[in-house]
Design a protein around this motif. Structure first.
Motif, PDB file in Angstrom:
ATOM      1  N   GLU A  94      59.444  -5.530  33.154  1.00  0.00           N
ATOM      2  CA  GLU A  94      60.939  -5.422  33.819  1.00  0.00           C
ATOM      3  C   GLU A  94      61.198  -6.384  34.866  1.00  0.00           C
ATOM      4  N   ARG A 118      75.195  -6.377  29.260  1.00  0.00           N
ATOM      5  CA  ARG A 118      74.972  -6.421  27.828  1.00  0.00           C
ATOM      6  C   ARG A 118      73.844  -7.545  27.516  1.00  0.00           C
ATOM      7  N   THR A 121      70.507  -5.732  28.170  1.00  0.00           N
ATOM      8  CA  THR A 121      70.164  -4.626  26.986  1.00  0.00           C
ATOM      9  C   THR A 121      69.727  -5.253  25.785  1.00  0.00           C
ATOM     10  N   ALA A 122      70.186  -6.655  25.496  1.00  0.00           N
ATOM     11  CA  ALA A 122      69.952  -7.157  24.264  1.00  0.00           C
ATOM     12  C   ALA A 122      68.446  -7.719  24.499  1.00  0.00           C
ATOM     13  N   ARG A 123      68.332  -8.403  25.621  1.00  0.00           N
ATOM     14  CA  ARG A 123      66.925  -9.199  25.911  1.00  0.00           C
ATOM     15  C   ARG A 123      66.012  -7.916  26.107  1.00  0.00           C
ATOM     16  N   ALA A 124      66.135  -6.907  26.578  1.00  0.00           N
ATOM     17  CA  ALA A 124      65.135  -5.773  26.758  1.00  0.00           C
ATOM     18  C   ALA A 124      64.978  -5.129  25.191  1.00  0.00           C
ATOM     19  N   GLY A 125      66.022  -5.224  24.292  1.00  0.00           N
ATOM     20  CA  GLY A 125      65.623  -4.597  23.030  1.00  0.00           C
ATOM     21  C   GLY A 125      64.873  -5.508  22.374  1.00  0.00           C
ATOM     22  N   TYR A 126      64.700  -6.842  22.324  1.00  0.00           N
ATOM     23  CA  TYR A 126      64.081  -7.849  21.530  1.00  0.00           C
ATOM     24  C   TYR A 126      62.574  -7.659  22.062  1.00  0.00           C
ATOM     25  N   GLN A 128      61.425  -5.074  23.573  1.00  0.00           N
ATOM     26  CA  GLN A 128      60.911  -3.616  23.025  1.00  0.00           C
ATOM     27  C   GLN A 128      60.286  -3.818  21.535  1.00  0.00           C
ATOM     28  N   GLN A 129      60.729  -4.595  20.868  1.00  0.00           N
ATOM     29  CA  GLN A 129      60.291  -4.789  19.483  1.00  0.00           C
ATOM     30  C   GLN A 129      58.983  -5.420  19.501  1.00  0.00           C
ATOM     31  N   ASP A 132      56.452  -2.735  20.561  1.00  0.00           N
ATOM     32  CA  ASP A 132      56.167  -1.767  19.751  1.00  0.00           C
ATOM     33  C   ASP A 132      55.093  -2.371  18.681  1.00  0.00           C
TER      34      ASP A 132
END
Length: 218
Positions: A94, A118, A121-126, A128-129, A132
């Protein structure tokens, strides 16, 4: 310079003229090609080590020891004008992503705080994928090879010869530059300069598979 001509004539250089040095203005353009290379979600998960003198090139040459099978790559490193080690970040913490975000804001990419949030959040989502899936390091490495492609094409456009080298001992480079502690993995070395008369590859015709064997219509 015509792009198609460059694509057809650039090649992997096998021997360099140690007496010829890339002009500094051209070097800066090549470094800009690396810096402005694309990366997924603009993460820029890379670091580049530049060897522009004999001392630096000798440090890199340690990864092609005389006692090993990779010694054949040493002259490409020691005789080239400049040499670049392309490294990938092992993680995307982070704190690093926040640094990228801050620079984007500084460069005027966000109209307001909501736009910044925004994108964050979008970058963090990628990210996180890939966390995972357990493949963040591999994802980062793929971005570094995009940068290598930009460097090789830019070199061709600028009339500079280049050699991508994966035949080296990455652990030696890691130890020499403390890369493990920095969370970096060396992936590929690119030698840059001008070929010598001993470079037999300079006169070899380029060979590629026929278009109909590699392209198909959707």
């Amino acid at each position: 310079m015509d792009l198609l001509h460059v694509l057809k004539t650039r090649y992997t250089t096998k021997a360099y003229d140690a007496a010829r040095r890339i002009p500094e203005e051209t070097v800066q353009q090549l470094l800009a090609a690396l810096r402005y290379s694309p990366s997924s979600v603009n993460a820029q998960p890379w670091h580049f080590i530049i060897a522009d003198d004999d001392a630096g090139k000798q440090r890199l040459a340690k990864a092609t020891p005389a006692s090993g099978s990779l010694f054949y790559n040493r002259p490409k490193i020691t005789q080239a004008s400049h040499v670049v080690v392309l490294c990938a970040r092992n993680e995307l913490p982070e704190s690093y992503l926040e640094t990228v975000l801050d620079k984007e804001e500084q460069d005027g990419r966000y109209a307001d705080a909501a736009a910044r949030e925004r994108l964050d959040t979008a970058r963090a989502g990628y990210v996180q994928q890939h966390l995972d899936a357990g493949d963040v390091a591999h994802w980062n490495q793929k971005q570094v090879y995009l940068a290598q492609g930009f460097l090789l094409l830019s070199a061709g456009l600028l009339g500079v010869d280049a050699t991508p080298i994966e035949g080296f001992l990455p652990d030696v480079i890691s130890e020499e530059f403390g890369l493990k502690e920095k969370g970096l993995t060396p992936l590929v070395i690119v030698a840059l300069g001008y070929h010598s008369d001993k470079d037999a590859n300079a006169t070899c015709p380029k060979s590629r598979l026929a278009p109909e064997s590699i392209f198909s219509k959707a």
